[in-house]
Design a protein around this motif. Structure first.
Motif, PDB file in Angstrom:
ATOM      1  N   ARG A   1       0.810  -1.212   0.000  1.00 18.97           N
ATOM      2  CA  ARG A   1       0.000   0.000   0.000  1.00 18.97           C
ATOM      3  C   ARG A   1       0.849   1.270   0.000  1.00 18.97           C
ATOM      4  O   ARG A   1       1.999   1.244   0.431  1.00 18.97           O
ATOM      5  CB  ARG A   1      -0.962  -0.021   1.196  1.00 18.97           C
ATOM      6  N   ASP A   2       0.239   2.325  -0.471  1.00 20.76           N
ATOM      7  CA  ASP A   2       0.932   3.607  -0.523  1.00 20.76           C
ATOM      8  C   ASP A   2       1.184   4.130   0.889  1.00 20.76           C
ATOM      9  O   ASP A   2       0.530   3.736   1.865  1.00 20.76           O
ATOM     10  CB  ASP A   2       0.105   4.615  -1.310  1.00 20.76           C
ATOM     11  N   ASN A   3       2.141   5.053   0.988  1.00 24.14           N
ATOM     12  CA  ASN A   3       2.496   5.622   2.296  1.00 24.14           C
ATOM     13  C   ASN A   3       1.329   6.371   2.924  1.00 24.14           C
ATOM     14  O   ASN A   3       1.165   6.388   4.147  1.00 24.14           O
ATOM     15  CB  ASN A   3       3.704   6.547   2.139  1.00 24.14           C
ATOM     16  N   ASP A   4       0.512   6.973   2.110  1.00 28.21           N
ATOM     17  CA  ASP A   4      -0.687   7.668   2.588  1.00 28.21           C
ATOM     18  C   ASP A   4      -1.813   6.651   2.779  1.00 28.21           C
ATOM     19  O   ASP A   4      -2.257   6.026   1.809  1.00 28.21           O
ATOM     20  CB  ASP A   4      -1.100   8.721   1.568  1.00 28.21           C
ATOM     21  N   PRO A   5      -2.308   6.442   4.004  1.00 31.32           N
ATOM     22  CA  PRO A   5      -3.377   5.450   4.215  1.00 31.32           C
ATOM     23  C   PRO A   5      -4.668   5.791   3.482  1.00 31.32           C
ATOM     24  O   PRO A   5      -5.505   4.918   3.265  1.00 31.32           O
ATOM     25  CB  PRO A   5      -3.582   5.467   5.735  1.00 31.32           C
ATOM     26  N   ASN A   6      -4.836   7.059   3.100  1.00 36.05           N
ATOM     27  CA  ASN A   6      -6.027   7.475   2.358  1.00 36.05           C
ATOM     28  C   ASN A   6      -5.748   7.617   0.868  1.00 36.05           C
ATOM     29  O   ASN A   6      -6.472   8.333   0.158  1.00 36.05           O
ATOM     30  CB  ASN A   6      -6.555   8.799   2.920  1.00 36.05           C
ATOM     31  N   SER A   7      -4.729   6.928   0.399  1.00 34.31           N
ATOM     32  CA  SER A   7      -4.345   7.008  -1.003  1.00 34.31           C
ATOM     33  C   SER A   7      -5.527   6.688  -1.915  1.00 34.31           C
ATOM     34  O   SER A   7      -6.241   5.710  -1.699  1.00 34.31           O
ATOM     35  CB  SER A   7      -3.218   6.012  -1.283  1.00 34.31           C
ATOM     36  N   PRO A   8      -5.757   7.495  -2.958  1.00 36.86           N
ATOM     37  CA  PRO A   8      -6.861   7.206  -3.890  1.00 36.86           C
ATOM     38  C   PRO A   8      -6.612   5.949  -4.720  1.00 36.86           C
ATOM     39  O   PRO A   8      -7.541   5.427  -5.336  1.00 36.86           O
ATOM     40  CB  PRO A   8      -6.918   8.460  -4.769  1.00 36.86           C
ATOM     41  N   TRP A   9      -5.365   5.473  -4.764  1.00 33.47           N
ATOM     42  CA  TRP A   9      -5.052   4.244  -5.510  1.00 33.47           C
ATOM     43  C   TRP A   9      -5.247   2.986  -4.661  1.00 33.47           C
ATOM     44  O   TRP A   9      -5.780   1.999  -5.128  1.00 33.47           O
ATOM     45  CB  TRP A   9      -3.611   4.287  -6.025  1.00 33.47           C
ATOM     46  N   THR A  10      -4.789   3.008  -3.427  1.00 35.30           N
ATOM     47  CA  THR A  10      -4.780   1.780  -2.623  1.00 35.30           C
ATOM     48  C   THR A  10      -5.568   1.877  -1.319  1.00 35.30           C
ATOM     49  O   THR A  10      -5.731   0.875  -0.632  1.00 35.30           O
ATOM     50  CB  THR A  10      -3.330   1.385  -2.279  1.00 35.30           C
TER      51      THR A  10
END
Length: 239
Positions: free
Chosen positions: A212-221
């Motif tokens: 997963r992306d570093n941002d937990p709210n990532s629009p991708w993951t």
């Protein structure tokens, strides 16, 4: 389903081209081939890889789900077979599987700037290590159908698992190791000098492969709960 139907048609064409092997009283080729304790060979073929996604939040709209554009890749590998008895064999089939998939994220398609981030190409080169149990019928003249199933582990050489960059920098990351179970069927044809086997096998990932992306709210993951491999292999074996 259309890929399975295509593979079935190819298998039927292979059977038809070897129609002479279905004589009611044929001359048996390589009669003692399956009586050896160990058999070896190699395979060539092609694959279709995809992903199955589970989501944390069901938004009730298929238009927001990640879309997977699949392509056809190729397979090549070796075979080692241990005879257990007349109907059971234990097989290892280490092989190289290459494929590329494109993931589409519909949520980015609303703006021109977003469309540049709406697609991610996932190129994968797997080294696959299956351990399979082959269950055969008795031999009918110069052909013999079988079922095959077992676990496998795949090393993804293009995983980007250790990359510090994520989707915000254009990098889609996967775990290096994937664990699967495989199930399929095929037909052994006993030719004059070797055994030729067309087979079809489905591959079903067990573990979540997504980094997963570093941002937990990532629009991708951010909304993806799990991402698992789904695949179809069509192999042509020479032993």
């Amino acid at each position: 389903m259309k890929y399975i139907l295509t593979a079935l048609i190819l298998l039927m064409l292979s059977c038809n081209s070897l129609y002479a092997q279905f004589n009611s009283d044929p001359i048996l080729n390589i009669e003692n081939k399956d009586k050896k304790l160990l058999n070896y060979g190699y395979f060539l073929g092609f694959n279709r890889y995809g992903f199955k996604f589970d989501y944390k939040e069901d938004r009730g709209n298929r238009d927001t789900d990640v879309q997977v554009l699949e392509s056809t890749g190729f397979n090549v590998g070796l075979i080692g077979e241990l005879r257990l008895n007349e109907f059971l064999d234990l097989r290892i089939e280490p092989g190289l599987y290459y494929n590329a998939r494109t993931l589409g994220f519909p949520g980015f398609l609303n703006t021109e700037e977003g469309r540049r981030n709406a697609f991610r190409e996932v190129k994968s080169t797997y080294i696959n290590f299956p351990l399979l149990l082959k269950v055969s019928t008795k031999r009918f003249g110069n052909w013999k159908p079988f079922l095959v199933a077992g676990p496998s582990a795949s090393l993804n050489l293009g995983s980007n698992e250790k990359s510090l960059e994520d989707n915000s920098s254009g990098t889609f990351r996967l775990k290096k190791w994937t664990y699967n179970y495989e199930i399929g069927f095929g037909i052994d044809f006993y030719l004059e000098y070797f055994k030729f086997t067309p087979s079809i096998r489905g591959v079903f990932g067990i573990n979540d492969e997504l980094i997963r992306d570093n941002d937990p709210n990532s629009p991708w993951t951010g909304n993806i709960d799990a991402m698992r491999t789904r695949g179809l292999f069509v192999n042509f074996t020479f032993e």
